[in-house]
Design a protein around this motif. Structure first.
Motif, PDB file in Angstrom:
ATOM      1  N   ALA A 190       0.848  -1.202   0.000  1.00 24.67           N
ATOM      2  CA  ALA A 190       0.000   0.000   0.000  1.00 24.67           C
ATOM      3  C   ALA A 190       0.884   1.253   0.000  1.00 24.67           C
ATOM      4  N   ARG A 191       1.921   1.227   0.840  1.00 20.37           N
ATOM      5  CA  ARG A 191       2.836   2.394   0.887  1.00 20.37           C
ATOM      6  C   ARG A 191       3.454   2.646  -0.486  1.00 20.37           C
ATOM      7  N   ARG A 192       3.902   1.549  -1.122  1.00 19.16           N
ATOM      8  CA  ARG A 192       4.540   1.716  -2.442  1.00 19.16           C
ATOM      9  C   ARG A 192       3.564   2.295  -3.459  1.00 19.16           C
ATOM     10  N   ALA A 193       2.268   1.997  -3.258  1.00 23.91           N
ATOM     11  CA  ALA A 193       1.260   2.523  -4.195  1.00 23.91           C
ATOM     12  C   ALA A 193       0.945   3.994  -3.920  1.00 23.91           C
ATOM     13  N   GLY A 194       1.512   4.535  -2.814  1.00 25.06           N
ATOM     14  CA  GLY A 194       1.306   5.966  -2.535  1.00 25.06           C
ATOM     15  C   GLY A 194       0.413   6.238  -1.336  1.00 25.06           C
ATOM     16  N   VAL A 195       0.024   5.208  -0.601  1.00 24.30           N
ATOM     17  CA  VAL A 195      -0.832   5.387   0.585  1.00 24.30           C
ATOM     18  C   VAL A 195       0.012   5.943   1.727  1.00 24.30           C
ATOM     19  N   ARG A 196      -0.561   6.907   2.463  1.00 25.47           N
ATOM     20  CA  ARG A 196       0.134   7.374   3.659  1.00 25.47           C
ATOM     21  C   ARG A 196      -0.406   6.628   4.871  1.00 25.47           C
ATOM     22  N   VAL A 197       0.482   5.916   5.559  1.00 20.30           N
ATOM     23  CA  VAL A 197       0.058   5.092   6.698  1.00 20.30           C
ATOM     24  C   VAL A 197       0.330   5.865   7.987  1.00 20.30           C
ATOM     25  N   VAL A 198      -0.714   6.000   8.809  1.00 24.35           N
ATOM     26  CA  VAL A 198      -0.586   6.724  10.076  1.00 24.35           C
ATOM     27  C   VAL A 198      -0.716   5.703  11.203  1.00 24.35           C
ATOM     28  N   ASP A 199       0.304   5.574  12.029  1.00 23.62           N
ATOM     29  CA  ASP A 199       0.273   4.606  13.131  1.00 23.62           C
ATOM     30  C   ASP A 199      -0.522   5.187  14.290  1.00 23.62           C
ATOM     31  N   HIS A 200      -1.797   5.014  14.226  1.00 22.39           N
ATOM     32  CA  HIS A 200      -2.663   5.618  15.237  1.00 22.39           C
ATOM     33  C   HIS A 200      -3.977   4.842  15.256  1.00 22.39           C
ATOM     34  N   SER A 201      -4.537   4.681  16.435  1.00 22.18           N
ATOM     35  CA  SER A 201      -5.844   4.044  16.543  1.00 22.18           C
ATOM     36  C   SER A 201      -6.916   5.104  16.282  1.00 22.18           C
ATOM     37  N   ALA A 202      -7.496   5.080  15.111  1.00 27.03           N
ATOM     38  CA  ALA A 202      -8.418   6.155  14.708  1.00 27.03           C
ATOM     39  C   ALA A 202      -9.755   6.025  15.426  1.00 27.03           C
ATOM     40  N   ARG A 203     -10.378   7.171  15.636  1.00 26.46           N
ATOM     41  CA  ARG A 203     -11.736   7.162  16.205  1.00 26.46           C
ATOM     42  C   ARG A 203     -12.668   7.911  15.261  1.00 26.46           C
ATOM     43  N   ILE A 204     -13.908   7.446  15.241  1.00 21.60           N
ATOM     44  CA  ILE A 204     -14.899   8.137  14.420  1.00 21.60           C
ATOM     45  C   ILE A 204     -16.068   8.561  15.302  1.00 21.60           C
ATOM     46  N   GLU A 205     -16.797   9.562  14.819  1.00 24.12           N
ATOM     47  CA  GLU A 205     -17.991   9.994  15.554  1.00 24.12           C
ATOM     48  C   GLU A 205     -19.059  10.401  14.561  1.00 24.12           C
ATOM     49  N   ARG A 206     -20.285  10.514  15.056  1.00 24.07           N
ATOM     50  CA  ARG A 206     -21.379  10.957  14.189  1.00 24.07           C
ATOM     51  C   ARG A 206     -21.148  12.406  13.762  1.00 24.07           C
ATOM     52  N   ASP A 207     -21.560  12.694  12.523  1.00 22.73           N
ATOM     53  CA  ASP A 207     -21.455  14.061  12.021  1.00 22.73           C
ATOM     54  C   ASP A 207     -22.889  14.551  11.792  1.00 22.73           C
ATOM     55  N   GLY A 208     -23.449  15.234  12.784  1.00 27.37           N
ATOM     56  CA  GLY A 208     -24.840  15.674  12.667  1.00 27.37           C
ATOM     57  C   GLY A 208     -25.804  14.586  13.119  1.00 27.37           C
ATOM     58  N   ASP A 209     -27.089  14.777  12.749  1.00 27.68           N
ATOM     59  CA  ASP A 209     -28.128  13.869  13.262  1.00 27.68           C
ATOM     60  C   ASP A 209     -28.322  12.633  12.397  1.00 27.68           C
ATOM     61  N   GLY A 210     -27.820  12.691  11.173  1.00 29.15           N
ATOM     62  CA  GLY A 210     -28.076  11.579  10.255  1.00 29.15           C
ATOM     63  C   GLY A 210     -27.039  10.479  10.399  1.00 29.15           C
ATOM     64  N   GLU A 211     -26.717   9.889   9.269  1.00 32.55           N
ATOM     65  CA  GLU A 211     -25.795   8.742   9.294  1.00 32.55           C
ATOM     66  C   GLU A 211     -24.419   9.087   8.768  1.00 32.55           C
ATOM     67  N   ARG A 212     -24.116  10.376   8.692  1.00 27.11           N
ATOM     68  CA  ARG A 212     -22.756  10.731   8.263  1.00 27.11           C
ATOM     69  C   ARG A 212     -21.807  10.556   9.443  1.00 27.11           C
ATOM     70  N   VAL A 213     -20.570  10.227   9.131  1.00 31.34           N
ATOM     71  CA  VAL A 213     -19.572  10.086  10.194  1.00 31.34           C
ATOM     72  C   VAL A 213     -18.361  10.961   9.860  1.00 31.34           C
ATOM     73  N   ARG A 214     -17.549  11.229  10.872  1.00 32.52           N
ATOM     74  CA  ARG A 214     -16.317  11.990  10.652  1.00 32.52           C
ATOM     75  C   ARG A 214     -15.237  11.450  11.588  1.00 32.52           C
ATOM     76  N   LEU A 215     -14.014  11.820  11.266  1.00 32.64           N
ATOM     77  CA  LEU A 215     -12.905  11.432  12.134  1.00 32.64           C
ATOM     78  C   LEU A 215     -12.903  12.331  13.363  1.00 32.64           C
ATOM     79  N   SER A 216     -12.521  11.785  14.503  1.00 34.92           N
ATOM     80  CA  SER A 216     -12.420  12.605  15.715  1.00 34.92           C
ATOM     81  C   SER A 216     -11.257  13.590  15.556  1.00 34.92           C
ATOM     82  N   GLU A 217     -11.279  14.623  16.395  1.00 30.13           N
ATOM     83  CA  GLU A 217     -10.217  15.645  16.335  1.00 30.13           C
ATOM     84  C   GLU A 217      -8.835  15.026  16.502  1.00 30.13           C
ATOM     85  N   ASP A 218      -8.709  14.106  17.474  1.00 31.28           N
ATOM     86  CA  ASP A 218      -7.370  13.535  17.725  1.00 31.28           C
ATOM     87  C   ASP A 218      -6.895  12.702  16.534  1.00 31.28           C
ATOM     88  N   SER A 219      -7.836  12.064  15.829  1.00 29.23           N
ATOM     89  CA  SER A 219      -7.435  11.268  14.656  1.00 29.23           C
ATOM     90  C   SER A 219      -6.989  12.198  13.527  1.00 29.23           C
TER      91      SER A 219
END
Ligand SMILES: Cc1cc2nc3c(=O)[nH]c(=O)nc-3n(C[C@H](O)[C@H](O)[C@H](O)COP(=O)(O)OP(=O)(O)OC[C@H]3O[C@@H](n4cnc5c(N)ncnc54)[C@H](O)[C@@H]3O)c2cc1C
Length: 414
Positions: free
Chosen positions: A115-144
């Motif tokens: 994946a890295r060779r293909a140009g992906v940037r790998v971040v060594d971090h346990s990502a968190r997600i949260e709801r974005d608004g009232d519907g079903e959209r999601v977003r990354l948390s601030e720390d992520s």
């Protein structure tokens, strides 16, 4: 909806790394969060042949071959009843006639490097997600987002949960899931001093209770027992004691387990037969085990994970709601087909059919059927025809009319 350009993928296992590589190769801006912490041994070591084309597409087959065991087939042991040796190179019309048994830590690292060779940037971090608004959209948390600063130029257009059985997105949005019928526990560890009957083959042994896998790896054998969760508790208070005591107890394995030396801690898995009923939303999708997992018995998990990555990359490159809906449908269909075949193993019909096949294979009718069968039945287990209606229908037909009055209950998995 336009085809997303900036994509965040949560999880750097085979599903996440494959998806990331395929998208980056098509010019998408991909960030992959990978939480490095993993158990001392990781299941998913036996690959079916249909995985091999993915290794080629990622450009890693040789590297994988160098640290793995070449696998020419699969051996199903029916306890004291006999065995079936499936040789992949005897499968008529097979596209791939071999596979590999892989140490998962090295395999996952190799996929991530691709994946890295293909140009992906790998971040060594346990990502968190949260709801974005009232519907079903999601977003990354601030720390992520902060952890990805420098790798990600702003919030992503699309988020994929490829984080495995943690099912972050399913939990966050309360997506309905469906669980399988089995309530098994799998105990897994690596051993020295264990024999396999056919070098390289994955061995699936039917036991008095449950079943056992033996997967030859370089310098060791991976063993895992799959057994009713209530039953295994009789053998100790912790997974190490349970596995060690059980190996001495079961009549089918205690002979060859006599020389076994466990060289890793035992890792326990339970409640793994489960999948989400939805796999896509307004700005998200699920891939690999985060979408669903059927069962360990036919080593289908890594294939299902990599197929979902391939299909999702195609859908995201098109970017239409119809393409994403068809991705969801395809994965659900794939899981449903595997679940059907897996059910035939546990209820004893498949092993009974294998056994009857051995009795009749040298008779004239057996020879005739074998020619046809060798094209269809094994290709379900190699993964090439796992969803093929005719192949599945043929096995179902034979199980209905070809068991020659043998009671499948005798080979049921308890
Ligand atoms: C008992 C058992 C035996 C099995 N045996 C086999 C087998 O022999 N052959 C086979 O093909 N399959 C097998 N499987 C299935 C196989 O292990 C899985 O299907 C496969 O690992 C799925 O890959 P994945 O990428 O979806 O998830 P995973 O391999 O679980 O990878 C997910 C990755 O995401 C990371 N992660 C999770 N959350 C986050 C986060 N918030 N941020 C960043 N990273 C995160 C994890 O650390 C992990 O590295 C088995 C499964 C079980 C339960």
């Amino acid at each position: 909806m336009k085809s997303p350009q900036r994509i965040a993928i949560l999880g750097g296992g085979p599903a996440g790394a494959t998806l990331a590589a395929f998208l980056a190769k098509e010019g998408r801006d991909v960030v992959l969060f990978n939480q490095g912490k993993r158990p001392p041994v990781i299941v998913g070591e036996s690959l079916v042949p249909a995985v091999v084309p993915y290794l080629r597409r990622l450009g890693i087959e040789q590297e994988v071959a160098d640290f793995s065991i070449w696998k020419g087939g699969a051996t199903f042991v029916f306890g004291t009843e006999g065995r079936l040796n499936l040789r992949f190179n005897e499968v008529r019309k097979a596209k791939t006639t071999y596979s590999y048994n892989v140490p998962r830590d090295l395999f996952d690292a190799t996929c991530l490097d691709a994946a890295r060779r293909a140009g992906v940037r790998v971040v060594d971090h346990s990502a968190r997600i949260e709801r974005d608004g009232d519907g079903e959209r999601v977003r990354l948390s601030e720390d992520s987002l902060a952890a990805a600063r420098g790798a990600l130029a702003g919030a992503p257009d699309f988020i994929v949960d490829a984080g495995g059985r943690r099912r972050m997105l399913v939990q966050l949005l309360g997506i309905p899931t469906v669980d399988g019928e089995r309530r098994d526990t799998a105990l897994h560890a690596h051993f020295e001093g264990i024999e396999v009957e056919i070098p390289g083959n994955v061995h699936t042994d039917r036991l008095e209770h449950g079943w056992l896998w033996r997967i030859p790896l370089p310098g060791r054998v991976s063993m895992g027992v799959v057994i009713d969760s209530t039953f295994i508790r009789k053998f100790g208070d912790n997974p190490n004691d349970q596995f060690d005591t059980f190996l001495k107890h079961d009549a089918v394995i205690r002979d060859y387990a006599r020389t076994a030396r466990r060289i890793t801690p035992v890792v326990k898995y339970s409640n793994y037969q489960s999948h989400a009923l939805r796999g896509v939303g307004p700005n998200w999708a699920l891939a690999g085990d985060a979408f669903g997992f059927a069962d360990p018995v036919f080593s289908s998990g890594m294939l299902i994970a990599m197929q979902s990555a391939e299909w999702l990359s195609g859908a995201l490159l098109k970017g239409t709601p119809a393409a994403l809906a068809s991705y969801e449908k395809r994965v659900l269909h794939n899981l449903a087909c595997w679940k059907r075949v897996i059910g035939w193993y546990y209820d004893g019909r498949l092993l009974t059919l294998f056994r009857v096949g051995q009795y009749v294979k040298d008779t004239p009718i057996g020879k005739l059927l074998d020619f046809h069968f060798r094209k269809h039945m094994p290709r379900i287990f190699t993964g090439e025809n796992a969803t093929h209606p005719y192949s599945l229908g043929l096995v179902q037909f034979m199980m209905k009319y070809g068991l020659a009055r043998n009671d499948p209950d005798a080979l049921r998995i308890h």
